[in-house]
Scaffold this motif. Structure first.
Motif, short mmCIF file in Angstrom:
data_model
loop_
_atom_site.label_atom_id
_atom_site.label_comp_id
_atom_site.label_asym_id
_atom_site.label_seq_id
_atom_site.Cartn_x
_atom_site.Cartn_y
_atom_site.Cartn_z
N LEU A 199 0.84 -1.20 0.00
CA LEU A 199 0.00 0.00 0.00
C LEU A 199 0.87 1.25 0.00
O LEU A 199 0.58 2.22 -0.71
CB LEU A 199 -0.93 -0.01 1.21
CG LEU A 199 -1.79 1.24 1.41
CD1 LEU A 199 -2.68 1.50 0.21
CD2 LEU A 199 -2.63 1.12 2.68
N ARG A 200 1.94 1.23 0.78
CA ARG A 200 2.85 2.37 0.83
C ARG A 200 3.40 2.70 -0.55
O ARG A 200 3.37 3.86 -1.00
CB ARG A 200 3.99 2.06 1.80
CG ARG A 200 4.99 3.18 1.99
CD ARG A 200 6.07 2.73 2.98
NE ARG A 200 6.87 1.64 2.41
CZ ARG A 200 7.44 0.67 3.14
NH1 ARG A 200 7.26 0.64 4.45
NH2 ARG A 200 8.18 -0.25 2.56
N ASP A 201 3.85 1.69 -1.28
CA ASP A 201 4.39 1.91 -2.61
C ASP A 201 3.31 2.34 -3.60
O ASP A 201 3.55 3.17 -4.48
CB ASP A 201 5.07 0.64 -3.12
CG ASP A 201 6.32 0.29 -2.33
OD1 ASP A 201 6.81 1.16 -1.58
OD2 ASP A 201 6.81 -0.85 -2.47
N ALA A 202 2.11 1.78 -3.43
CA ALA A 202 1.01 2.15 -4.33
C ALA A 202 0.64 3.62 -4.16
O ALA A 202 0.39 4.32 -5.14
CB ALA A 202 -0.20 1.26 -4.05
N LEU A 203 0.62 4.11 -2.93
CA LEU A 203 0.30 5.51 -2.69
C LEU A 203 1.32 6.44 -3.35
O LEU A 203 0.96 7.51 -3.87
CB LEU A 203 0.24 5.77 -1.18
CG LEU A 203 -1.02 5.25 -0.48
CD1 LEU A 203 -0.78 5.12 1.02
CD2 LEU A 203 -2.20 6.18 -0.76
N VAL A 204 2.59 6.05 -3.33
CA VAL A 204 3.64 6.87 -3.96
C VAL A 204 3.51 6.83 -5.48
O VAL A 204 3.72 7.85 -6.15
CB VAL A 204 5.03 6.37 -3.51
CG1 VAL A 204 6.13 7.08 -4.29
CG2 VAL A 204 5.22 6.59 -2.02
N THR A 205 3.17 5.68 -6.04
CA THR A 205 3.10 5.50 -7.49
C THR A 205 1.84 6.11 -8.09
O THR A 205 1.85 6.64 -9.21
CB THR A 205 3.15 4.01 -7.84
OG1 THR A 205 4.36 3.45 -7.32
CG2 THR A 205 3.08 3.77 -9.34
N ALA A 206 0.74 6.09 -7.35
CA ALA A 206 -0.57 6.42 -7.92
C ALA A 206 -0.73 7.90 -8.23
O ALA A 206 -1.34 8.27 -9.23
CB ALA A 206 -1.67 5.96 -6.97
#
Length: 333
Positions: A314-321
Motif C-alpha cells: 500500500l505504501r508503494d502504491a500511494l507513492v506511485t498512484a
C-alpha cells in the motif's frame, strides 16, 4: 460512512478514446511511471480506502469524445469497487474534472446546483471588488465545483461540494517580475473563488443543510510569501467563522502551527532545488452539525500514517498512484 477526497494526477491519460483503461507498459503522465503501474497502484489505493464515496479531483476528461462517468465506472469495475457509480456536474476544458464515485447501495446522489443572491451557480460568474477600488471584477471557475444532493438509504440528507481551486503556481513566467505578477493575479483569483464558495456554504449551513466540502484547495496557511498581501489564505476564508463555520482538524492544526510541523497531503518534486516539497492542500470540511457527531479524519500518507507505512504494498502504491494522497472521513450517520 466513509467519505474521501483524492486528487489523482492526470487520471485522464490512463484511458483510451473509448474511455477504457490502457493498463499497458507505455508511459503515463506521471514521471517515470507506466500506465499499468499507475492503474494498478490506483486499484490498490481505492480498494484500501473502501469508501462509500470518493470525490475524485482531476478525474478523466468529459467532452464531445470523452465521458468521465463511463471512464470512472470502467475503473471501478476493473478495481472491484463497491463505489461503482459516478456522477459529474459542470464539465470544464482542462481535462481535469471533478466527479464523485459512490456506492449506490448506500446512497442516492444527484448533481444539484443551487442559486443564491450572494452565490451564483458555479458555472456562472461572480462579481466582486478584489482591489477595493470601487470596480467590480468578474470571476469564473476554470473547474466549477461539483454540488451534490445526497440521501443515504437511512434517509439522511447531505450536501456535498467538490472543489479544485485555482493553482497559484506562476506557469509560463520567464523572469522574477513575471513570477510576481502571475502569482499575485492567481492568488487574487483563488481568493475570489474561495469567497464565492464561502457564500454558498453560508447559505447552505444557514438553512440547516448538513454540508461537506471536499477537494484540493491549492492553498493553506503560510504556503507562500504573497499571502500577507491579502491577509488570509483561501482555506481560512472557506472555513469561515461563527455559526456557519466549517471544521477540518488538519486545517486547524496548520493554522495554529505556522512555524511548526503540520500534516501534509501532497508531495511534489522541485526540479531547480532537487528536493521534494510537501504541502497540505486537500481537505474535508464539515458543518457544525456533522462535526458534533465526532467524525474521524485520516490522511493516507505513505510515510506519516503508521498503517500505510506498515503495509509496503500500500505504501508503494500511494507513492506511485499520484502526487497527492487521499483524505478520508469516517462518520456515523
Amino acid at each position: 460512512m466513509r467519505l474521501a477526497t483524492y486528487n489523482v494526477e492526470w487520471m485522464h491519460s490512463l484511458f483510451d478514446e473509448s474511455d477504457q483503461l490502457w493498463n499497458d507498459g507505455e508511459w503515463s503522465a506521471r514521471y517515470d511511471v507506466t500506465r499499468a503501474d499507475q492503474t494498478n497502484a490506483l486499484r490498490s489505493v481505492f480498494q484500501a480506502l473502501d469508501a462509500d464515496a470518493v470525490m475524485v479531483i482531476e478525474a478523466p476528461d468529459n467532452s464531445r469524445s470523452r465521458d468521465t462517468v463511463k471512464a470512472l465506472e470502467a475503473f471501478a469495475t476493473f478495481a472491484g469497487l463497491r463505489a461503482r457509480r459516478a456522477v459529474i456536474g459542470f464539465s470544464n476544458d482542462t481535462q481535469q474534472e471533478i466527479a464523485l464515485l459512490y456506492d449506490p447501495d448506500v446512497m442516492d446522489v444527484r448533481h444539484d446546483p443551487l442559486m443564491h443572491p450572494d452565490a451564483p451557480r458555479f458555472d456562472e460568474s461572480f462579481d466582486i471588488d478584489l482591489d477595493i477600488d470601487a470596480t467590480q471584477d468578474t470571476v469564473v471557475f476554470s473547474k466549477p465545483p461539483l454540488e451534490l444532493a445526497v440521501e443515504t438509504t437511512q434517509g439522511v440528507q447531505l450536501r456535498l461540494i467538490g472543489a479544485h481551486l485555482k493553482s497559484k503556481a506562476p506557469h509560463g513566467a520567464r523572469n522574477h517580475d513575471e513570477i510576481m505578477r502571475i502569482s499575485i493575479a492567481n492568488r487574487r483569483k483563488q481568493l475570489a473563488q474561495a469567497i464565492w464558495l464561502r457564500a454558498r456554504v453560508d447559505a447552505l449551513v444557514g438553512d440547516g443543510h448538513p454540508t461537506v466540502l471536499l477537494g484540493d484547495l491549492n492553498d493553506g496557511p503560510g504556503l507562500d510569501e504573497y499571502e500577507n498581501l491579502f491577509g488570509r489564505s483561501s482555506v481560512e476564508i472557506i472555513l469561515g467563522t461563527g455559526e456557519t463555520a466549517l471544521f477540518d482538524p488538519h486545517a486547524r492544526q496548520a493554522l495554529q502551527r505556522r512555524l511548526g510541523a503540520t500534516p501534509t497531503t501532497a508531495r511534489f518534486w522541485i526540479r531547480p532545488e532537487r528536493r521534494f516539497l510537501q504541502a497540505l492542500l486537500d481537505y474535508i470540511m464539515v458543518s457544525p452539525d456533522l462535526a458534533a457527531r465526532a467524525p474521524t479524519w485520516r490522511i493516507w500518507h505513505p510515510m506519516d500514517d503508521p498503517e500505510c507505512w506498515s503495509q509496503p504494498a500500500l505504501r508503494d502504491a500511494l507513492v506511485t498512484a499520484s502526487d497527492h494522497y487521499p483524505v478520508s472521513l469516517d462518520i456515523a450517520l
